[in-house]
Design a protein around this motif. Sequence first.
Motif, mmCIF file in Angstrom:
data_model
loop_
_atom_site.group_PDB
_atom_site.id
_atom_site.type_symbol
_atom_site.label_atom_id
_atom_site.label_comp_id
_atom_site.label_asym_id
_atom_site.label_seq_id
_atom_site.Cartn_x
_atom_site.Cartn_y
_atom_site.Cartn_z
ATOM 1 N N GLU A 144 0.813 -1.225 0.000
ATOM 2 C CA GLU A 144 0.000 0.000 0.000
ATOM 3 C C GLU A 144 0.844 1.271 0.000
ATOM 4 O O GLU A 144 0.612 2.171 -0.787
ATOM 5 C CB GLU A 144 -0.949 -0.013 1.191
ATOM 6 N N THR A 145 1.839 1.332 0.876
ATOM 7 C CA THR A 145 2.626 2.557 1.001
ATOM 8 C C THR A 145 3.858 2.569 0.104
ATOM 9 O O THR A 145 4.450 3.612 -0.122
ATOM 10 C CB THR A 145 3.094 2.755 2.452
ATOM 11 N N LEU A 146 4.269 1.402 -0.369
ATOM 12 C CA LEU A 146 5.476 1.209 -1.174
ATOM 13 C C LEU A 146 6.746 1.619 -0.438
ATOM 14 O O LEU A 146 7.779 1.886 -1.055
ATOM 15 C CB LEU A 146 5.376 1.928 -2.516
ATOM 16 N N LYS A 147 6.689 1.663 0.879
ATOM 17 C CA LYS A 147 7.881 1.922 1.684
ATOM 18 C C LYS A 147 8.609 0.612 1.913
ATOM 19 O O LYS A 147 7.990 -0.442 2.094
ATOM 20 C CB LYS A 147 7.502 2.548 3.025
ATOM 21 N N VAL A 148 9.938 0.661 1.896
ATOM 22 C CA VAL A 148 10.746 -0.542 2.094
ATOM 23 C C VAL A 148 10.528 -1.060 3.515
ATOM 24 O O VAL A 148 10.741 -0.344 4.491
ATOM 25 C CB VAL A 148 12.236 -0.264 1.836
ATOM 26 N N ALA A 149 10.084 -2.310 3.596
ATOM 27 C CA ALA A 149 9.816 -2.944 4.888
ATOM 28 C C ALA A 149 10.943 -3.898 5.281
ATOM 29 O O ALA A 149 11.100 -4.228 6.452
ATOM 30 C CB ALA A 149 8.498 -3.711 4.828
ATOM 31 N N TYR A 150 11.727 -4.348 4.289
ATOM 32 C CA TYR A 150 12.786 -5.329 4.546
ATOM 33 C C TYR A 150 13.815 -5.205 3.439
ATOM 34 O O TYR A 150 13.463 -4.983 2.279
ATOM 35 C CB TYR A 150 12.194 -6.743 4.549
ATOM 36 N N HIS A 151 15.088 -5.344 3.785
ATOM 37 C CA HIS A 151 16.120 -5.431 2.747
ATOM 38 C C HIS A 151 17.335 -6.152 3.300
ATOM 39 O O HIS A 151 17.596 -6.150 4.505
ATOM 40 C CB HIS A 151 16.498 -4.052 2.185
ATOM 41 N N VAL A 152 18.049 -6.788 2.394
ATOM 42 C CA VAL A 152 19.310 -7.453 2.736
ATOM 43 C C VAL A 152 20.225 -7.345 1.513
ATOM 44 O O VAL A 152 19.776 -7.482 0.376
ATOM 45 C CB VAL A 152 19.089 -8.923 3.180
ATOM 46 N N ASP A 153 21.495 -7.032 1.753
ATOM 47 C CA ASP A 153 22.464 -6.827 0.675
ATOM 48 C C ASP A 153 23.380 -8.024 0.529
ATOM 49 O O ASP A 153 23.557 -8.807 1.468
ATOM 50 C CB ASP A 153 23.314 -5.588 0.955
ATOM 51 N N ALA A 154 23.970 -8.141 -0.649
ATOM 52 C CA ALA A 154 24.935 -9.203 -0.918
ATOM 53 C C ALA A 154 25.887 -8.746 -2.019
ATOM 54 O O ALA A 154 25.683 -7.713 -2.648
ATOM 55 C CB ALA A 154 24.227 -10.487 -1.336
ATOM 56 N N VAL A 155 26.913 -9.553 -2.243
ATOM 57 C CA VAL A 155 27.914 -9.293 -3.277
ATOM 58 C C VAL A 155 28.031 -10.544 -4.135
ATOM 59 O O VAL A 155 27.978 -11.670 -3.618
ATOM 60 C CB VAL A 155 29.280 -8.947 -2.628
ATOM 61 N N THR A 156 28.199 -10.356 -5.429
ATOM 62 C CA THR A 156 28.317 -11.504 -6.331
ATOM 63 C C THR A 156 29.664 -12.202 -6.157
ATOM 64 O O THR A 156 30.662 -11.579 -5.802
ATOM 65 C CB THR A 156 28.146 -11.085 -7.802
ATOM 66 N N ASP A 157 29.666 -13.501 -6.460
ATOM 67 C CA ASP A 157 30.898 -14.284 -6.355
ATOM 68 C C ASP A 157 31.715 -14.158 -7.647
ATOM 69 O O ASP A 157 31.414 -13.315 -8.506
ATOM 70 C CB ASP A 157 30.583 -15.749 -6.018
ATOM 71 N N ALA A 158 32.717 -15.003 -7.811
ATOM 72 C CA ALA A 158 33.621 -14.939 -8.969
ATOM 73 C C ALA A 158 32.903 -15.179 -10.298
ATOM 74 O O ALA A 158 33.393 -14.772 -11.352
ATOM 75 C CB ALA A 158 34.754 -15.938 -8.793
ATOM 76 N N THR A 159 31.736 -15.827 -10.270
ATOM 77 C CA THR A 159 30.987 -16.100 -11.500
ATOM 78 C C THR A 159 29.889 -15.062 -11.746
ATOM 79 O O THR A 159 29.099 -15.209 -12.675
ATOM 80 C CB THR A 159 30.350 -17.500 -11.459
ATOM 81 N N GLY A 160 29.809 -14.029 -10.901
ATOM 82 C CA GLY A 160 28.766 -13.019 -11.045
ATOM 83 C C GLY A 160 27.435 -13.456 -10.462
ATOM 84 O O GLY A 160 26.411 -12.828 -10.711
ATOM 85 N N THR A 161 27.444 -14.519 -9.656
ATOM 86 C CA THR A 161 26.221 -15.055 -9.069
ATOM 87 C C THR A 161 26.078 -14.585 -7.629
ATOM 88 O O THR A 161 27.057 -14.528 -6.891
ATOM 89 C CB THR A 161 26.260 -16.604 -9.089
ATOM 90 N N TYR A 162 24.853 -14.266 -7.236
ATOM 91 C CA TYR A 162 24.588 -13.940 -5.836
ATOM 92 C C TYR A 162 23.572 -14.922 -5.274
ATOM 93 O O TYR A 162 22.738 -15.472 -5.993
ATOM 94 C CB TYR A 162 24.110 -12.495 -5.668
ATOM 95 N N ARG A 163 23.677 -15.151 -3.989
ATOM 96 C CA ARG A 163 22.740 -15.994 -3.238
ATOM 97 C C ARG A 163 22.408 -15.236 -1.956
ATOM 98 O O ARG A 163 23.286 -15.003 -1.138
ATOM 99 C CB ARG A 163 23.371 -17.335 -2.905
ATOM 100 N N ILE A 164 21.167 -14.873 -1.803
ATOM 101 C CA ILE A 164 20.741 -14.100 -0.641
ATOM 102 C C ILE A 164 19.709 -14.910 0.140
ATOM 103 O O ILE A 164 18.693 -15.331 -0.417
ATOM 104 C CB ILE A 164 20.136 -12.745 -1.059
ATOM 105 N N THR A 165 19.980 -15.121 1.413
ATOM 106 C CA THR A 165 19.063 -15.858 2.278
ATOM 107 C C THR A 165 18.072 -14.885 2.905
ATOM 108 O O THR A 165 18.455 -13.864 3.463
ATOM 109 C CB THR A 165 19.840 -16.595 3.381
ATOM 110 N N VAL A 166 16.800 -15.237 2.791
ATOM 111 C CA VAL A 166 15.713 -14.441 3.373
ATOM 112 C C VAL A 166 14.935 -15.375 4.293
ATOM 113 O O VAL A 166 14.325 -16.337 3.841
ATOM 114 C CB VAL A 166 14.782 -13.860 2.288
ATOM 115 N N ALA A 167 14.957 -15.087 5.591
ATOM 116 C CA ALA A 167 14.393 -16.009 6.575
ATOM 117 C C ALA A 167 12.875 -15.927 6.687
ATOM 118 O O ALA A 167 12.240 -16.891 7.076
ATOM 119 C CB ALA A 167 15.020 -15.747 7.945
#
Length: 159
Positions: free
Chosen positions: A63-86
């Motif tokens: 409804e408000t479009l305000k960010v409620a959750y975020h988590v950052d990551a960095v890509t590995d040597a192959t340009g792939t990222y894996r982000i865990t969201v609990a």
Amino acid sequence: MARVLILFALCILPALVSAARPVKNPFVVVGKVFCDTCRCGFETSATTYIPGAKVRVECKDRETLKVAYHVDAVTDATGTYRITVADDHQDELCESVLISSPQTDCTAKTPGRDKSRVILTNNNGISSNIRYANAMGFMKDSALSGCTQLLKQYQEYDE
């Protein structure tokens, strides 16, 4: 009084226990970050993948479009990222978003390829906890010299 206690035991207690318990299988958002070496807006055979690119998964209130959750990551040597969201984010709009590229000649975000929607809920029929995001990309400052020939190959397949 006995009925109230039984109702409480059967309905309320299980809800309280499940709400306090963390998600057994957290979600894993997987994606790639590329450098659009031909500045054409999509991946080609000349595309390279960017190690060390910063990405974010963010979820916004519908409804408000305000960010409620975020988590950052960095890509590995192959340009792939894996982000865990609990947590389950059923009532939120979640996306993988590009933040920055470590390649100084490939820092402009490719229009339309700078974010990717991901569904982070178990209430959608997907049995796996892995969520694949579309590849996101940055554009090289100037196209590589062989890109004209490469793009001509793609035009040949259109006929």
